[in-house]
Design an enzyme around this catalytic site. Structure first.
Site, PDB file in Angstrom:
ATOM      1  N   ARG A 198       0.837  -1.204   0.000  1.00 41.04           N
ATOM      2  CA  ARG A 198       0.000   0.000   0.000  1.00 41.04           C
ATOM      3  C   ARG A 198       0.878   1.263   0.000  1.00 41.04           C
ATOM      4  NH1 ARG A 198      -2.220   3.640  -0.811  1.00 41.04           N
ATOM      5  NH2 ARG A 198      -4.079   4.633   0.043  1.00 41.04           N
ATOM      6  N   ASP A 246     -13.219  -1.790  -3.919  1.00 40.02           N
ATOM      7  CA  ASP A 246     -14.028  -1.063  -2.948  1.00 40.02           C
ATOM      8  C   ASP A 246     -15.420  -0.832  -3.532  1.00 40.02           C
ATOM      9  OD1 ASP A 246     -13.576   0.421  -0.216  1.00 40.02           O
ATOM     10  OD2 ASP A 246     -14.944   1.640  -1.390  1.00 40.02           O
TER      11      ASP A 246
HETATM   12  O1  CP3 Z   1     -12.762  -7.614   2.008  1.00 40.37           O
HETATM   13  C1  CP3 Z   1     -11.712  -7.392   1.373  1.00 40.37           C
HETATM   14  O2  CP3 Z   1     -10.597  -7.781   1.763  1.00 40.37           O
HETATM   15  C2  CP3 Z   1     -11.837  -6.714   0.021  1.00 40.37           C
HETATM   16  C3  CP3 Z   1     -11.728  -5.328  -0.008  1.00 40.37           C
HETATM   17  C4  CP3 Z   1     -12.813  -4.347   0.478  1.00 40.37           C
HETATM   18  C5  CP3 Z   1     -12.463  -3.013   0.789  1.00 40.37           C
HETATM   19  N1  CP3 Z   1     -13.603  -2.320   1.035  1.00 40.37           N
HETATM   20  C6  CP3 Z   1     -11.072  -2.488   0.804  1.00 40.37           C
HETATM   21  C7  CP3 Z   1     -10.761  -1.227   1.525  1.00 40.37           C
HETATM   22  C8  CP3 Z   1     -14.205  -4.457   0.604  1.00 40.37           C
HETATM   23  C9  CP3 Z   1     -15.109  -5.664   0.432  1.00 40.37           C
HETATM   24  C10 CP3 Z   1     -14.697  -3.157   0.951  1.00 40.37           C
HETATM   25  C11 CP3 Z   1     -16.128  -2.858   1.138  1.00 40.37           C
HETATM   26  C12 CP3 Z   1     -16.535  -1.531   1.634  1.00 40.37           C
HETATM   27  N2  CP3 Z   1     -15.954  -0.316   1.365  1.00 40.37           N
HETATM   28  C13 CP3 Z   1     -17.700  -1.279   2.414  1.00 40.37           C
HETATM   29  C14 CP3 Z   1     -18.723  -2.313   2.823  1.00 40.37           C
HETATM   30  C15 CP3 Z   1     -18.274  -3.232   3.886  1.00 40.37           C
HETATM   31  C16 CP3 Z   1     -17.925  -2.637   5.237  1.00 40.37           C
HETATM   32  O3  CP3 Z   1     -16.820  -2.921   5.716  1.00 40.37           O
HETATM   33  O4  CP3 Z   1     -18.738  -1.914   5.786  1.00 40.37           O
HETATM   34  C17 CP3 Z   1     -17.762   0.110   2.653  1.00 40.37           C
HETATM   35  C18 CP3 Z   1     -18.814   0.842   3.446  1.00 40.37           C
HETATM   36  C19 CP3 Z   1     -16.643   0.717   1.969  1.00 40.37           C
HETATM   37  C20 CP3 Z   1     -16.321   2.163   1.845  1.00 40.37           C
HETATM   38  C21 CP3 Z   1     -14.998   2.478   2.420  1.00 40.37           C
HETATM   39  N3  CP3 Z   1     -13.782   2.090   1.866  1.00 40.37           N
HETATM   40  C22 CP3 Z   1     -14.717   3.224   3.592  1.00 40.37           C
HETATM   41  C23 CP3 Z   1     -15.767   3.813   4.504  1.00 40.37           C
HETATM   42  C24 CP3 Z   1     -13.329   3.269   3.725  1.00 40.37           C
HETATM   43  C25 CP3 Z   1     -12.542   4.042   4.760  1.00 40.37           C
HETATM   44  C26 CP3 Z   1     -12.599   3.376   6.087  1.00 40.37           C
HETATM   45  C27 CP3 Z   1     -11.692   2.176   6.137  1.00 40.37           C
HETATM   46  O5  CP3 Z   1     -12.185   1.083   6.426  1.00 40.37           O
HETATM   47  O6  CP3 Z   1     -10.523   2.360   5.868  1.00 40.37           O
HETATM   48  C28 CP3 Z   1     -12.752   2.534   2.650  1.00 40.37           C
HETATM   49  C29 CP3 Z   1     -11.302   2.307   2.396  1.00 40.37           C
HETATM   50  C30 CP3 Z   1     -10.829   0.905   2.232  1.00 40.37           C
HETATM   51  N4  CP3 Z   1     -11.482  -0.062   1.514  1.00 40.37           N
HETATM   52  C31 CP3 Z   1      -9.609   0.367   2.734  1.00 40.37           C
HETATM   53  C32 CP3 Z   1      -9.551  -0.974   2.292  1.00 40.37           C
HETATM   54  C33 CP3 Z   1      -8.450  -1.963   2.523  1.00 40.37           C
HETATM   55  C34 CP3 Z   1      -8.553   1.113   3.522  1.00 40.37           C
HETATM   56  C35 CP3 Z   1      -7.831   2.108   2.656  1.00 40.37           C
HETATM   57  C36 CP3 Z   1      -6.308   1.958   2.640  1.00 40.37           C
HETATM   58  O7  CP3 Z   1      -5.778   0.833   2.714  1.00 40.37           O
HETATM   59  O8  CP3 Z   1      -5.643   2.990   2.500  1.00 40.37           O
END
Ligand code: CP3
Length: 343
Positions: free
Chosen positions: A38, A75
């Site tokens: 990352r 995402d």
């Molecule tokens: O499950 C997995 O390993 C696959 C990847 C995955 C991500 N997001 C990667 C991610 C999946 C299935 C999601 C789904 C997702 N994204 C949801 C629904 C499921 C849940 O957990 O509620 C939602 C609401 C999101 C929107 C989202 N994406 C938010 C609110 C955020 C910021 C908060 C956070 O958790 O970091 C993200 C960023 C995100 N999506 C990261 C990852 C690994 C972190 C960003 C980073 O690594 O810099």
């Protein structure tokens, strides 16, 4: 894909013991190897659209823990991004979108998904099919229309999704147009994921729980049912899991009305209540508290034991009740795998 993969057998309604195991958000910041790749990427979306990175991120938890299913690294917000809404991720603060507050904002969206923009997701799936162990099924996913719309309207995460709930009351016509755009887009997006090789699909309705009855039917159940039926028309053999966090007793209705193959149980759902109340044969997935996984020790052992006991004779997929948190010790995930494998 061998039809014998335990994850797919359970989705077909067969109780398998010990239950297959994977974790929502299983790729991500709790893994040092994820943080290492990352750090090389620029923005989070640039990472999501780089198949070399996303293939690696998807495989990392499979190599380390040997989970029974993998989930394509992406995402839910790539969908508004591919509809032309501006989406960025601020480090440590979560997503930022240009909020849609009126008809003019909605009119700036594309009518249909920019599929060329999403091509890296499909490329990731195709490459994963070649690189994953033969017995490890691959899950494709999207956010449910309500949850995705809530970010599109608020322009960010909020504690209670008030901006979207207000818009849905004040201008139900506009809100319906947003949701219908997302239903149509999600069907196309999920179909393309299956065409690329996804073996199963999960629809994440993370914010379903804030909706009162009536609104829950309108904005969670009906749009998800429309997506499931769209997929059934083209890909009837692909199992679909619906995770509607906060559905509570409405899980019964959700399962019936959407025709999903399996329902996800969130952290707050009592596993014994679910096993007692949901019709026999209902396939469930969940629901370890991600905080019990952080705590570890006796709290973790007890929480895992309760879930295993409740679903002993039912078709169940072991998972968390919501996504794993970045501060989770890797050793506690190892302990979880050991406990579930022991049954
Ligand atoms: O499950 C997995 O390993 C696959 C990847 C995955 C991500 N997001 C990667 C991610 C999946 C299935 C999601 C789904 C997702 N994204 C949801 C629904 C499921 C849940 O957990 O509620 C939602 C609401 C999101 C929107 C989202 N994406 C938010 C609110 C955020 C910021 C908060 C956070 O958790 O970091 C993200 C960023 C995100 N999506 C990261 C990852 C690994 C972190 C960003 C980073 O690594 O810099």
């Amino acid at each position: 894909m061998p039809e014998t993969a335990p994850f797919l057998r359970v989705l077909a309604g067969e109780p398998v013991w010990p239950p297959p195991l994977w974790m929502m958000r299983q790729a991500g910041r709790y893994l040092p190897e994820y943080r290492a790749i990352r750090a090389q990427a620029g923005s989070f979306l640039a990472f999501c659209y780089d198949p070399a990175m996303t293939v690696e991120a998807t495989l990392q938890p499979i190599r380390r823990f040997g989970f029974d299913a993998s989930i394509v690294f992406s995402d839910i917000l790539v969908v508004p991004d591919a509809l032309g809404q501006r989406v960025t991720f601020e480090s440590g603060e979560g997503p930022r979108l240009t909020p849609i507050t009126d008809g003019r904002g909605f009119d700036r969206l594309r009518e249909t998904l920019d599929m060329a923009h999403l091509e890296p997701v499909f490329a990731t799936i195709r490459r994963l099919k070649a690189e994953l162990p033969a017995a490890t099924p691959l899950i494709g996913f999207c956010g449910a229309p309500w949850t995705v719309a809530s970010y599109m309207v608020a322009g960010r995460g909020t504690p209670d999704q008030a901006p979207a709930r207000l818009l849905a009351y004040r201008d139900a016509g506009l809100f319906r147009r947003i949701v219908e755009r997302l239903v149509a887009s999600s069907i196309i997006y999920l179909r393309a994921q299956v065409e690329a090789g996804a073996d199963a699909l999960q629809i994440f309705d993370t914010w379903a729980g804030v909706l009162p009855t009536g609104e829950f039917e309108r904005w969670c159940v009906e749009p998800v049912a429309a997506i499931v039926s769209g997929l059934r028309e083209s890909h009837p053999a692909t199992p679909i899991i619906v995770f509607a966090r906060g559905a509570g007793p409405r899980l019964l209705e959700l399962k019936d009305a959407t025709g999903a193959d399996a329902v996800g149980l969130d952290t707050a759902t009592d596993p014994h209540w679910a096993a007692r109340t949901l019709p026999e044969g209902t396939v469930t997935q969940g629901n370890l508290d991600p905080l019990a996984l952080i705590a570890g020790g006796r709290a973790l052992d007890a929480a895992v034991g309760r879930i295993l006991a409740a679903f002993r004779h039912r078709p169940h997929i072991f998972n968390l009740g919501h996504g794993i948190l970045p501060e989770t010790p890797v050793a506690h995930v190892e302990r979880l795998v050991e406990l579930v494998r022991r049954g």
